[in-house]
Scaffold this active site. Sequence first.
Site, PDB file in Angstrom:
ATOM      1  N   ASN A 200      -2.780  15.195 -15.492  1.00 46.91           N
ATOM      2  CA  ASN A 200      -3.727  14.700 -15.539  1.00 46.91           C
ATOM      3  C   ASN A 200      -3.956  14.947 -13.863  1.00 46.91           C
ATOM      4  O   ASN A 200      -3.313  14.333 -12.997  1.00 46.91           O
ATOM      5  CB  ASN A 200      -4.786  13.186 -15.418  1.00 46.91           C
ATOM      6  CG  ASN A 200      -4.603  12.848 -16.832  1.00 46.91           C
ATOM      7  OD1 ASN A 200      -4.677  13.522 -17.957  1.00 46.91           O
ATOM      8  ND2 ASN A 200      -4.273  11.355 -17.332  1.00 46.91           N
TER       9      ASN A 200
ATOM     10  N   ASP B 229       6.800   4.163 -17.650  1.00 48.24           N
ATOM     11  CA  ASP B 229       5.290   3.922 -16.846  1.00 48.24           C
ATOM     12  C   ASP B 229       5.291   1.783 -16.920  1.00 48.24           C
ATOM     13  O   ASP B 229       5.748   1.423 -17.932  1.00 48.24           O
ATOM     14  CB  ASP B 229       4.539   4.346 -17.867  1.00 48.24           C
ATOM     15  CG  ASP B 229       3.006   4.469 -17.368  1.00 48.24           C
ATOM     16  OD1 ASP B 229       2.162   2.925 -16.819  1.00 48.24           O
ATOM     17  OD2 ASP B 229       2.833   5.622 -17.202  1.00 48.24           O
TER      18      ASP B 229
ATOM     19  N   GLN C  21      -6.155  10.920 -13.884  1.00 45.31           N
ATOM     20  CA  GLN C  21      -5.071  10.422 -13.070  1.00 45.31           C
ATOM     21  C   GLN C  21      -5.260   8.995 -12.058  1.00 45.31           C
ATOM     22  O   GLN C  21      -6.672   8.998 -11.406  1.00 45.31           O
ATOM     23  CB  GLN C  21      -5.344  12.000 -11.665  1.00 45.31           C
ATOM     24  CG  GLN C  21      -4.233  11.798 -10.785  1.00 45.31           C
ATOM     25  CD  GLN C  21      -3.811  12.805  -9.911  1.00 45.31           C
ATOM     26  OE1 GLN C  21      -4.614  13.641  -9.948  1.00 45.31           O
ATOM     27  NE2 GLN C  21      -2.966  12.952  -9.309  1.00 45.31           N
TER      28      GLN C  21
ATOM     29  N   HIS D  93       2.672  12.980 -17.691  1.00 49.23           N
ATOM     30  CA  HIS D  93       2.959  11.588 -18.882  1.00 49.23           C
ATOM     31  C   HIS D  93       4.057  11.804 -20.252  1.00 49.23           C
ATOM     32  O   HIS D  93       3.436  13.016 -20.529  1.00 49.23           O
ATOM     33  CB  HIS D  93       1.832  10.703 -19.058  1.00 49.23           C
ATOM     34  CG  HIS D  93       1.171  10.657 -18.287  1.00 49.23           C
ATOM     35  ND1 HIS D  93       1.346   8.788 -18.279  1.00 49.23           N
ATOM     36  CD2 HIS D  93       0.270  10.636 -17.553  1.00 49.23           C
ATOM     37  CE1 HIS D  93       0.178   8.741 -17.136  1.00 49.23           C
ATOM     38  NE2 HIS D  93      -0.451   9.628 -16.657  1.00 49.23           N
TER      39      HIS D  93
ATOM     40  N   HIS E  10       2.186  13.482 -11.870  1.00 52.74           N
ATOM     41  CA  HIS E  10       3.485  13.299 -12.015  1.00 52.74           C
ATOM     42  C   HIS E  10       2.455  13.519 -14.005  1.00 52.74           C
ATOM     43  O   HIS E  10       1.974  13.836 -14.174  1.00 52.74           O
ATOM     44  CB  HIS E  10       3.426  11.476 -12.171  1.00 52.74           C
ATOM     45  CG  HIS E  10       1.816  10.742 -12.750  1.00 52.74           C
ATOM     46  ND1 HIS E  10       0.896  10.550 -11.233  1.00 52.74           N
ATOM     47  CD2 HIS E  10       1.252  10.016 -13.116  1.00 52.74           C
ATOM     48  CE1 HIS E  10      -0.359  10.021 -12.068  1.00 52.74           C
ATOM     49  NE2 HIS E  10      -0.119   9.630 -12.873  1.00 52.74           N
TER      50      HIS E  10
END
Lengths: 141, 141
Positions: free
Chosen positions: B91, B35, B98, B106, B104
């Site tokens: 999310n 990230d 989001q 996390h 995606h």
Amino acid sequence: MGKVTVDDCIFCKIIKGDIPSKTVYEDDDYKAILDVAPASKGHVIILPKNHAANIFELDDKDAAGVMVVAKKVATALKNVFGCEGVNILQNNGEIAGQTVFHLHVHVIPRYEDDNVNVKWIPDKDANTDDVYNELKKELQV
Amino acid sequence: MGKVTVDDCIFCKIIKGDIPSKTVYEDDDYKAILDVAPASKGHVIILPKNHAANIFELDDKDAAGVMVVAKKVATALKNVFGCEGVNILQNNGEIAGQTVFHLHVHVIPRYEDDNVNVKWIPDKDANTDDVYNELKKELQV
């Protein structure tokens, strides 16, 4: 095939029906119940029937299936309550907020002005080249 | 089979390699990258290669596989960085945090005194009998 249960696990007891719960979905491998301390209206937790303390202990088959159930539950929450969003959250370890040590996936519907806080202060320097190289090496075996 | 991509999606561009990323894991169906605004050291996001905006659009096969990759990544983070816990978080919707509308997951390693906040004030009255009955009805079709 019999499920793997652990005698003193509260979620294993819920799965077996020895402790009552508000079950909203059940199949051979999972039970989904209303959270007793919900973050918001409709907050569900999904329990794989095989006992695994956390993601590290969960077998791949149970890991795969739980996300399909999460999709099903999230879709139902959207249809029924018209929530504006959904968090799907799975906590491992006390430090991460896990309180019962039988893996479970939270499906949390989100509404305007709710009390849910899923945030962090980004630390742009945390993912260094060293972090990248070490993790890449571990994962690309 | 070609992957479903969307021209103006930043994650589709990362998946195709048109935008650089720090890829720590990749297979036919997923790409896992560091990230760029990490919550903590080793924070990874897993991107299914087929474009889906959120869990509602994700097909079951991609939903299933992403949790298996999350397990792999979580295990690597524990092995490499010795984190005390891990949050796995997905999310859906701006209200849920989001920010990029390509689904995606996390994977956030947790350390003592980190800045991650995944909390809520429980509302014991939120999951009423009406909530139970409506959701049960929707899910037990």
